[in-house]
Design an enzyme around this catalytic site. Structure first.
Site, PDB file in Angstrom:
ATOM      1  N   ILE A 173     -12.894  12.011  28.277  1.00 12.94           N
ATOM      2  CA  ILE A 173     -11.853  12.604  28.873  1.00 12.94           C
ATOM      3  C   ILE A 173     -11.786  14.090  28.287  1.00 12.94           C
ATOM      4  O   ILE A 173     -11.221  14.845  29.344  1.00 12.94           O
ATOM      5  CB  ILE A 173     -10.512  11.569  28.393  1.00 12.94           C
ATOM      6  CG1 ILE A 173     -10.438  10.361  28.696  1.00 12.94           C
ATOM      7  CG2 ILE A 173      -9.319  12.380  28.696  1.00 12.94           C
ATOM      8  CD1 ILE A 173      -9.336   9.524  28.432  1.00 12.94           C
ATOM      9  N   HIS A 174     -12.151  14.274  27.355  1.00 12.77           N
ATOM     10  CA  HIS A 174     -12.053  15.683  26.827  1.00 12.77           C
ATOM     11  C   HIS A 174     -12.660  16.732  27.987  1.00 12.77           C
ATOM     12  O   HIS A 174     -13.722  16.532  28.294  1.00 12.77           O
ATOM     13  CB  HIS A 174     -12.887  15.877  25.431  1.00 12.77           C
ATOM     14  CG  HIS A 174     -12.115  15.735  24.251  1.00 12.77           C
ATOM     15  ND1 HIS A 174     -12.698  15.514  23.065  1.00 12.77           N
ATOM     16  CD2 HIS A 174     -10.769  15.781  24.198  1.00 12.77           C
ATOM     17  CE1 HIS A 174     -11.869  15.224  22.122  1.00 12.77           C
ATOM     18  NE2 HIS A 174     -10.590  15.373  22.737  1.00 12.77           N
ATOM     19  N   GLU A 175     -11.965  17.911  27.998  1.00  8.60           N
ATOM     20  CA  GLU A 175     -12.715  18.823  28.864  1.00  8.60           C
ATOM     21  C   GLU A 175     -13.064  18.307  30.209  1.00  8.60           C
ATOM     22  O   GLU A 175     -13.973  18.581  30.813  1.00  8.60           O
ATOM     23  CB  GLU A 175     -14.106  19.433  28.335  1.00  8.60           C
ATOM     24  CG  GLU A 175     -13.813  20.137  26.913  1.00  8.60           C
ATOM     25  CD  GLU A 175     -12.644  21.352  27.153  1.00  8.60           C
ATOM     26  OE1 GLU A 175     -12.475  21.769  28.122  1.00  8.60           O
ATOM     27  OE2 GLU A 175     -11.890  21.246  26.066  1.00  8.60           O
ATOM     28  N   GLY A 176     -11.955  17.483  30.783  1.00  9.40           N
ATOM     29  CA  GLY A 176     -12.290  17.052  32.257  1.00  9.40           C
ATOM     30  C   GLY A 176     -12.858  15.446  31.927  1.00  9.40           C
ATOM     31  O   GLY A 176     -13.730  15.301  31.575  1.00  9.40           O
ATOM     32  N   HIS A 195     -15.910  15.426  36.885  1.00 10.77           N
ATOM     33  CA  HIS A 195     -17.063  16.183  36.854  1.00 10.77           C
ATOM     34  C   HIS A 195     -17.762  15.490  38.085  1.00 10.77           C
ATOM     35  O   HIS A 195     -19.098  16.346  38.501  1.00 10.77           O
ATOM     36  CB  HIS A 195     -17.650  15.969  35.619  1.00 10.77           C
ATOM     37  CG  HIS A 195     -17.170  16.864  34.509  1.00 10.77           C
ATOM     38  ND1 HIS A 195     -17.217  17.938  34.427  1.00 10.77           N
ATOM     39  CD2 HIS A 195     -16.184  16.541  33.484  1.00 10.77           C
ATOM     40  CE1 HIS A 195     -16.412  18.614  33.195  1.00 10.77           C
ATOM     41  NE2 HIS A 195     -16.058  17.763  32.776  1.00 10.77           N
TER      42      HIS A 195
END
Length: 598
Positions: free
Chosen positions: A439-442, A447
């Site tokens: 979940i972190h950074e998108g 992606h």
């Protein structure tokens, strides 16, 4: 062996696989050599082991607390980070002129690997600070660099990135934070942010927030986003600290992992006096922030690898020390028990971990090496080619380790049996920490949409063609190794099928069915990632096959590489063709599921 990272594997990837010593021929790294690099790795491993790993469980158990004014952390966090700064690691990759060591980014990432494996929660504070400093070094004005960059590099200031908002989540087009220009040249910000890590603490003199906000009258959506620097304390022209800025946290979020990292709900301008400074041009903020975001994305992948790697090494040690049961051929109940590692299914779980974490590490270090090449090459065409590869591989470098090194952590728990999900053993914490990374950074699907919806098609597929050429070179090298031909044939077939599937999905998009074409973008990302990891495993195998005839210890290392490569091709890559076939058909099973049917 260290329980953080296998140093022999790290040396293999740096010196035999990537050939990082070639960078020392560039003027930027003149005078550096392997002896220097090894000494710094030694220092990183020692510091990570003695100051970071020692409080990881305590930081997990005793989360940050907020009393309404200050955030409180256990004292070991600051002690570890002070030692980190004193060791020069905050400025490892930065120019000497701003106080850094000017090391290759690849090498700085290897140091970061140790700290993330030891204690990912504490490592988050410098992780974000370095990303903020890199952004300023790239696009900051001379005044910003003077006032903020050097203090960040020296560890006097720490940094954050403020993106998401409660009502918007990952949809940055919907952010509401406003920045109103003032006659004095600065802006006044109002709004709030969510999930902002490291946004309040007493670890440094100041905190520099990189904030996305919209200037009134700008274009709608992401085209109207600008980037602002918002300090916790205003900084005077002489570098001294001024008044407290009107930027405050109003609460903490409590996550299942990374529990030692402050994570906040953050308000700007509650009293109408939150001062921010525009970075770069108005309405170009998201383009600028992508530099920090892309660095953070590869960094998330590195953190996922680190957590998977340390989990693998913990479970490997346990399997080598724990006697349990007997092999199926032995029916004698009074015969001695065998070690766990003797059981075939335990070896399968260990191989799955080894294939994931060593493959994932090869990926993130390869991306880091591409960045070093991009920074140092004088050939414009080569710089463009490397940039295309980086753009294409970044969503994979973030997402593949986050998914499949998390699976490695699951296997580590399984090998520990009932002990694995108790807090007395570290592997359950590694899993909880790593579960945040998809979940972190998108989120994973975002992606996938980025990869399929934009990256593979940009500039008429130039990035995909560049990757295809890289893989073709590895296939040619593998052709000279008889026992690698099976793998080379499988990779060539999967690559061909991936290109056909990509064409089919692009055809669906061209027909105006964007939603259908992107419905299974997450699965496309997984398949693409498996093909990339298979390529990197084959490339490692080519090197290992040439060197496997050395001493027994060295021979065992290289044969382990070859066996892990074989595992990945036979057990993991073998799943890809069926998935690609489903994708090429534009399957709409999930898309057509009605909300009312759930």
């Amino acid at each position: 062996m260290s329980l953080l990272v296998n140093r022999r594997d790290l040396e293999f990837l740096l010196y035999e696989f990537l050939g990082i010593e070639n960078l020392t021929r560039c003027p930027r790294y003149e005078g550096q050599d392997r002896g220097m690099y090894d000494a710094i790795l030694d220092a990183a491993e020692t510091l990570a082991t003695t100051r970071f790993a020692t409080h990881a469980a305590k930081a997990d158990e005793h989360e940050p607390t907020f009393d309404g004014e200050r955030v409180h952390l256990i004292p070991e966090v600051k002690e570890a980070l002070d030692a980190y700064v004193e060791g020069g690691f905050m400025g490892a990759s930065f120019d000497t002129e701003v106080g850094g060591m000017q090391l290759p980014w690849t090498f700085a990432q290897c140091c970061a690997l140790y700290f993330s494996a030891a204690n990912v929660s504490t490592a988050a504070y410098p992780f974000l600070t370095i990303a903020a400093a890199n952004l300023l070094a790239s696009i900051g004005s001379p005044e910003f660099k003077r006032k903020y960059l050097e203090p960040l590099v020296s560890g006097r200031y720490y940094g954050t990135m403020c993106l998401s908002e409660p009502q918007a989540g990952s949809s940055l087009a919907d952010i509401r934070t406003r920045a109103v220009p003032q006659p004095e040249g600065h802006y006044l910000l109002t709004g709030n942010k969510m999930w902002t890590s490291c946004a309040e603490h007493d670890l440094a003199e100041n905190i520099i927030h990189m904030v996305l906000a919209k200037i009134p009258g700008g274009p709608p959506g992401v085209k109207g986003i600008s980037l602002f620097l918002v300090p916790k304390f205003l900084v005077n022209d002489d570098g001294s600290l001024g008044a407290r800025n009107d930027a405050h946290i109003v609460g903490l979020n409590h996550k299942m992992g990374y529990r030692g990292t402050v994570n906040t709900v953050f308000n700007f301008g509650d009293h109408g006096h939150c001062v921010g400074y525009l970075i770069g041009e108005p309405h170009q903020g998201l383009n600028y922030m992508f530099q920090m975001m892309n660095e953070a994305r590869v960094g998330v992948g590195l953190g996922a690898v680190a957590l998977g790697y340390t989990g693998y090494l913990h479970s490997l040690r346990y399997a080598r020390e724990r006697p349990q049961g007997r092999l199926p051929d032995n029916k004698d109940p009074v015969s001695p028990q065998v070690l766990l590692v003797e059981h075939a299914d335990v070896r399968r779980l260990l191989l799955a971990q080894k294939a994931a974490v060593e493959g994932g590490l090869a990926l993130v270090l390869h991306c880091s090496h591409l960045l070093d090449i991009q920074r140092t090459t004088e050939d414009a065409a080569e710089r463009d080619r490397v940039g295309l590869l980086l753009d294409l591989l970044t969503p994979i470098a973030k997402s593949w380790p986050s998914e499949f090194c998390l699976e490695a952590n699951k296997h580590a728990i399984q090998i520990h049996g009932g002990y694995g999900y108790t807090r007395e053993y570290h592997v359950e914490r590694f899993y909880r920490d790593n579960r945040l990374n998809p979940i972190h950074e998108g989120a994973h699907a975002i992606h996938g949409i980025d990869l399929l919806g934009r990256k593979v098609s940009m500039r008429d597929g130039a990035a995909l063609k560049a990757l295809q050429a890289e893989i073709a070179r590895t296939l040619q090298e593998a052709a000279g190794q008889p026992h690698l031909q099976e793998h080379a044939k499988a990779l060539e077939g999967c690559l061909h099928q991936l290109l056909e599937t990509t064409g089919a999905l692009n055809g669906i998009k061209s027909a105006g069915e964007n939603t259908r074409a992107l419905a299974n973008a997450g699965i496309y990302l997984d398949c693409f990632g498996h093909i990339v990891i298979a390529w990197l495993w084959l490339a490692q195998a080519v090197v290992a096959a040439r060197a496997a005839s050395g001493s027994k210890e060295e021979g065992d290392f290289y044969r382990g590489k070859l066996q892990a490569c074989q595992y990945f091709f036979r057990y993991e890559l073998a799943r890809v063709p069926e998935r690609l076939q489903l994708l090429a058909q534009g399957d709409d099973t999930c898309l057509m599921m009605s909300n009312a049917w759930f």
